[in-house]
Design a protein around this motif. Sequence first.
Motif, mmCIF file in Angstrom:
data_model
loop_
_atom_site.group_PDB
_atom_site.id
_atom_site.type_symbol
_atom_site.label_atom_id
_atom_site.label_comp_id
_atom_site.label_asym_id
_atom_site.label_seq_id
_atom_site.Cartn_x
_atom_site.Cartn_y
_atom_site.Cartn_z
ATOM 1 N N ARG A 9 0.832 -1.203 0.000
ATOM 2 C CA ARG A 9 0.000 0.000 0.000
ATOM 3 C C ARG A 9 0.871 1.258 0.000
ATOM 4 O O ARG A 9 0.530 2.239 -0.688
ATOM 5 N N ASP A 53 0.981 4.132 -3.005
ATOM 6 C CA ASP A 53 0.734 5.539 -2.697
ATOM 7 C C ASP A 53 1.758 6.435 -3.379
ATOM 8 O O ASP A 53 1.440 7.562 -3.775
ATOM 9 N N THR A 111 -7.340 6.169 -3.294
ATOM 10 C CA THR A 111 -8.150 6.668 -2.186
ATOM 11 C C THR A 111 -8.430 5.508 -1.239
ATOM 12 O O THR A 111 -8.941 4.449 -1.663
ATOM 13 N N ASP A 112 -8.135 5.699 0.032
ATOM 14 C CA ASP A 112 -8.363 4.655 1.027
ATOM 15 C C ASP A 112 -9.833 4.597 1.415
ATOM 16 O O ASP A 112 -10.506 5.622 1.563
ATOM 17 N N SER A 121 -10.564 1.733 3.778
ATOM 18 C CA SER A 121 -10.251 1.208 5.110
ATOM 19 C C SER A 121 -8.790 0.784 5.113
ATOM 20 O O SER A 121 -8.060 1.008 4.128
ATOM 21 N N ASP A 122 -8.344 0.173 6.176
ATOM 22 C CA ASP A 122 -6.949 -0.276 6.243
ATOM 23 C C ASP A 122 -6.656 -1.362 5.209
ATOM 24 O O ASP A 122 -5.487 -1.545 4.822
ATOM 25 N N THR A 123 -7.675 -2.079 4.791
ATOM 26 C CA THR A 123 -7.452 -3.180 3.864
ATOM 27 C C THR A 123 -8.220 -3.008 2.546
ATOM 28 O O THR A 123 -8.326 -3.952 1.759
ATOM 29 N N GLU A 124 -8.728 -1.821 2.345
ATOM 30 C CA GLU A 124 -9.523 -1.596 1.138
ATOM 31 C C GLU A 124 -9.276 -0.193 0.610
ATOM 32 O O GLU A 124 -9.186 0.776 1.369
ATOM 33 N N TYR A 125 -9.167 -0.075 -0.722
ATOM 34 C CA TYR A 125 -8.936 1.218 -1.371
ATOM 35 C C TYR A 125 -9.389 1.119 -2.832
ATOM 36 O O TYR A 125 -9.718 0.054 -3.334
#
Length: 231
Positions: free
Chosen positions: A10, A14, A22-23, A25-29
């Motif tokens: 991640r 970035d 764009t995030d 959650s911590d495990t989803e973007y």
Amino acid sequence: MGREEQVEEREVLDSIFPEEITDISDTEYRISILLDVPPDDDEDTDEPPTIVLHVRYPENYPDEPPVLELSAPQNVPTHPQFSVASDKDQLLQGLEETIQENLGMAMVFTLVTTLKENAEQLVADRKAELAKAHEEALLAAEREENKKFHGTPVTPETFVKWRAGFIKEMEEERLRLEEERLAELKKSRVKEEKKLTGKQLWERGLVGKIDEGEDEDTGLAEGVESLKVAS
């Protein structure tokens, strides 16, 4: 270990897609992918299509595939040769081989690259199909136009048909000329009957009385002349 690799990937993403990622959650973007599609001559106002790739890491990623979904940006007109709603199943299926080849490794950047290439190729193929269809339509129109300047190909069947028509046409023309000739002859005969000769007039008794009168005058004149000589 899977979570550590997820965080590391991640951070790399970035740096590669600072404005596009764009995030959620911590495990989803999600990542916005702008396709490099040149506009057509008559589509200068069309914006290149954009795909939004949703990525969610399962607990054991990268040893198991990420969960992927595609969508289109909100309030963006549909491109003439591309629709995420219609094409997403085909595009996601096109990522399966890349996913299987990269299991056990960070793969999202590779998936983004593959997705972008496949989508751009899809648009290019459709543009080529449209150009081909347009060219075929022009050629068909040209062939139809050229038919005006070329006769029907001669075959035994077309020749026999033409010959029968030609003979019929010539016979009709012969009859027409014969009728005109007979009509002219009839007119000439009528004119000849109206113009009688002197002999014809005498034979018909039209000048007999005039001739007798002329003879009497001539006899009287001769008698007078004889009297004059005798005295």
